[in-house]
Design an enzyme around this catalytic site. Sequence first.
Site, PDB file in Angstrom:
ATOM      1  N   GLU A  50      12.690   0.637   1.297  1.00  0.00           N
ATOM      2  CA  GLU A  50      12.220   0.847   2.663  1.00  0.00           C
ATOM      3  C   GLU A  50      11.204  -0.238   3.026  1.00  0.00           C
ATOM      4  O   GLU A  50      10.219  -0.433   2.314  1.00  0.00           O
ATOM      5  CB  GLU A  50      11.586   2.239   2.779  1.00  0.00           C
ATOM      6  CG  GLU A  50      12.615   3.358   2.616  1.00  0.00           C
ATOM      7  CD  GLU A  50      12.007   4.669   2.147  1.00  0.00           C
ATOM      8  OE1 GLU A  50      10.774   4.736   1.981  1.00  0.00           O
ATOM      9  OE2 GLU A  50      12.776   5.621   1.924  1.00  0.00           O
ATOM     10  N   GLU A  81      16.042   8.111  -0.117  1.00  0.00           N
ATOM     11  CA  GLU A  81      15.716   7.627  -1.458  1.00  0.00           C
ATOM     12  C   GLU A  81      16.779   7.998  -2.495  1.00  0.00           C
ATOM     13  O   GLU A  81      17.076   7.203  -3.382  1.00  0.00           O
ATOM     14  CB  GLU A  81      14.347   8.144  -1.906  1.00  0.00           C
ATOM     15  CG  GLU A  81      13.163   7.485  -1.189  1.00  0.00           C
ATOM     16  CD  GLU A  81      12.792   8.146   0.123  1.00  0.00           C
ATOM     17  OE1 GLU A  81      13.513   9.071   0.569  1.00  0.00           O
ATOM     18  OE2 GLU A  81      11.769   7.755   0.707  1.00  0.00           O
ATOM     19  N   PHE A 104       6.051   4.753  -2.221  1.00  0.00           N
ATOM     20  CA  PHE A 104       4.917   5.379  -2.922  1.00  0.00           C
ATOM     21  C   PHE A 104       5.515   6.202  -4.066  1.00  0.00           C
ATOM     22  O   PHE A 104       6.514   6.901  -3.853  1.00  0.00           O
ATOM     23  CB  PHE A 104       4.160   6.363  -2.024  1.00  0.00           C
ATOM     24  CG  PHE A 104       3.316   5.751  -0.933  1.00  0.00           C
ATOM     25  CD1 PHE A 104       1.923   5.745  -1.024  1.00  0.00           C
ATOM     26  CD2 PHE A 104       3.908   5.237   0.206  1.00  0.00           C
ATOM     27  CE1 PHE A 104       1.143   5.219   0.001  1.00  0.00           C
ATOM     28  CE2 PHE A 104       3.136   4.702   1.236  1.00  0.00           C
ATOM     29  CZ  PHE A 104       1.747   4.693   1.131  1.00  0.00           C
ATOM     30  N   ASP A 106       4.500   8.821  -5.093  1.00  0.00           N
ATOM     31  CA  ASP A 106       4.400  10.228  -4.662  1.00  0.00           C
ATOM     32  C   ASP A 106       5.706  10.738  -4.058  1.00  0.00           C
ATOM     33  O   ASP A 106       5.933  11.945  -3.994  1.00  0.00           O
ATOM     34  CB  ASP A 106       3.295  10.367  -3.600  1.00  0.00           C
ATOM     35  CG  ASP A 106       2.018   9.647  -3.995  1.00  0.00           C
ATOM     36  OD1 ASP A 106       1.023  10.334  -4.239  1.00  0.00           O
ATOM     37  OD2 ASP A 106       2.024   8.403  -4.054  1.00  0.00           O
ATOM     38  N   PHE A 107       6.565   9.818  -3.602  1.00  0.00           N
ATOM     39  CA  PHE A 107       7.822  10.238  -2.971  1.00  0.00           C
ATOM     40  C   PHE A 107       8.903  10.575  -3.997  1.00  0.00           C
ATOM     41  O   PHE A 107      10.038  10.873  -3.641  1.00  0.00           O
ATOM     42  CB  PHE A 107       8.356   9.137  -2.041  1.00  0.00           C
ATOM     43  CG  PHE A 107       7.413   8.725  -0.930  1.00  0.00           C
ATOM     44  CD1 PHE A 107       6.267   9.443  -0.649  1.00  0.00           C
ATOM     45  CD2 PHE A 107       7.698   7.604  -0.164  1.00  0.00           C
ATOM     46  CE1 PHE A 107       5.403   9.048   0.372  1.00  0.00           C
ATOM     47  CE2 PHE A 107       6.834   7.211   0.857  1.00  0.00           C
ATOM     48  CZ  PHE A 107       5.690   7.927   1.124  1.00  0.00           C
ATOM     49  N   HIS A 150      -0.210  10.662  -1.172  1.00  0.00           N
ATOM     50  CA  HIS A 150      -0.033   9.206  -1.159  1.00  0.00           C
ATOM     51  C   HIS A 150      -1.033   8.499  -2.066  1.00  0.00           C
ATOM     52  O   HIS A 150      -1.327   7.335  -1.869  1.00  0.00           O
ATOM     53  CB  HIS A 150      -0.195   8.649   0.266  1.00  0.00           C
ATOM     54  CG  HIS A 150       0.859   9.074   1.236  1.00  0.00           C
ATOM     55  ND1 HIS A 150       0.921  10.332   1.758  1.00  0.00           N
ATOM     56  CD2 HIS A 150       1.911   8.399   1.765  1.00  0.00           C
ATOM     57  CE1 HIS A 150       1.953  10.422   2.586  1.00  0.00           C
ATOM     58  NE2 HIS A 150       2.572   9.264   2.611  1.00  0.00           N
TER      59      HIS A 150
END
Lengths: 354, 338
Positions: A50, A81, A104, A106-107, A150
């Site tokens: 992205e 993703e 990130f 975190d994703f 994040h």
Amino acid sequence: MSISTGTARARQSLPVEPEAGSRRLNTAKALQEAIGSQMEQDDSVFVMGEDVAAYGGIFSSTTGLLEKFGPQRIIDTPISESAFIGLGIGAAVEGMRPIVELMFVDFFGVCMDQIYNHMAKIHYESGGNVRVPMVLMTAVGGGYSDGAQHSQTLWGTFAHLPGMKVVVPSNPYDAKGLMTAAIRSDDPVVYMFHKGVMGLAWMAKNRRSIGAVPEQDYVVPIGKAKVVREGSDVSLVTLSLSVHHSLDVAEQLAGEGISVEVLDLRSLVPLDREAVIATATKTGKVIVVDEDYQSFGLSGEIAATIAEHDPALLKHFSRVCVPDVPIPYARELEYAVLPTAARIEAAVRTAVTA
Amino acid sequence: MTMETTEVTADLSTGQRLALLREMILIRTFEEAVLREYHADKSPGFDIGKGLIPGEMHLSAGQEPVAAGLCAHLETGDALTATHRPHHLAIAKGMDLRSLAGEIFGRESGLGHGRGGHMHLFDPATHFSCSGIVAEGFPAALGQAFAFQRAGTSNVAAAVAGEGAANAGPFHESLNLAALWKLPVIFVIEDNDWGISVARNASTSVPTNAVRAAGYGMPGVRVEGNDVEAVHAAAGEAVARARAGGGPSLIEVHTLRLWGHFEGDAQGYRPELADVPGRDPIPAYQRKLRDAGLLSEADLAEMEGEARTRVEDAVEHAKAAPAPNPAEALKYVFVEGE
């Protein structure tokens, strides 16, 4: 099959790391240079994720690469993703060498199945018949009030799951050498760069985010830690941005006659257990400085590594980690839980008097 | 668009029709042999972890028309990703039966040297793979198609999953991305009416998943009747479109799960259970060909005999193969540094 035998064999074949030279880059530029150089040499390498093309990566991991290589090789994806990480896996299985960015870490929750059930397991499940030579590159870490979704590092989570190499550079030199190694590796490599080590203009940075980087290609071997400061009283076993803070503390305490050794792990998988044991043997006092959550993770693994080698080795062990709490938003709260220089210093002072 | 059995106008030669039947008989023979071997040493009590073939076992009987009709159009260099119920597709894609059986029996001779098992088959020779996680096999097919496209070949990737997978995120992400990048992918949904015990009308908001293709700007077609020739026709169009650079397609086949979700499933939730054997697609196709004068008893006996010989050879080979060495359980985690 013993761990020590495997490590010994891997060590024999490790390449020599070149002198750093005098040219200075920030970590982001060093990372971009590694990707660009490997892309020039190998048509099968491409970057996907992205905002990696025109934007150049939200944290500048791919700045300038679109202009050099065009949209066929620096590829923006939809916010899908699972689909694009899985696409990277399929392309790798067919012989390409994708570098896929998860913006990130975190994703990971929306795509972890592709990562740990597919990318990490296909080589094993196939009995060695199918390789997945892919790099999953992702931004980690907090310190700038980005909140609980994040700001995490989560490297312990990835390192816990078998089948992925995990590398965590702390500086420009290692960033280039580890990315070169990751792209050339026939195994899947999770490449985790801390936003705070990239040298971004729009984020507070430690001076160590800029450093000397050789112009030529070189490899920092995956699985090899580095003693970045020699010392004799206490060992700080650390990684990523915490290396910067640890060095700051070591320099400051040297003036008081406290000699602190700093070990930059650089890779979590494989973990350089010999280097951990070596520094523990040297000082007998180990503090793990880790920006990941404290429980069930890297810091416990370091303690276990030493204890399994020789339970009598440790005269002192402590941890400066993120206590088991989501990363808070407010600056005052976030810096209360991050492994700051102040917390590291306090831990060292406790250790030397122990 | 819906293709009914009666609408099929595919101009198949007798040889092609007999080849479709031969493939389906081979698959069924294989699945019956696995069924037999799986249960042989699990009685009187059923212990899923016991026996020569341990673990979950998802057999594909009834879904042979999907595999035979689709794979008739696939070349060795084309990719195929499948699911936890993969044997029919693996066989139709041309996987070596001894390697397949070896893996199902957990032997060193298996495709993955016993590391994978029946839901995790990876065969570089036929570009076949499968995933035990519902809908998660779609994304890899995109990547294989991407690699083929970049290499300038006309190879394609087919991605097959059940109707339950069409309600999962990766299905929708994958359709969008494949259409966006015009990837040579054929998405195939095997609608066998049941997601384990949940009926499709209790899980799916649309009457057919084929209509979902429109949401992603690609052609979608539903094939009714579990008819191998109708699958063959639909797959032929989709594969040709993908090879010609026309991008992805979606095909949903209304097929049949002849047996349980996995072995040991008593299927008490399934009201139509008594009718299921009567809907078996293989006897139906045999009747059709026999009635048309295209299939003799001798042809059929020869096909069944050949299938039996090949399948029993694979089973015997697996049984005779050594078990993997426990000391090597850690082998193959990584390519480098093992």
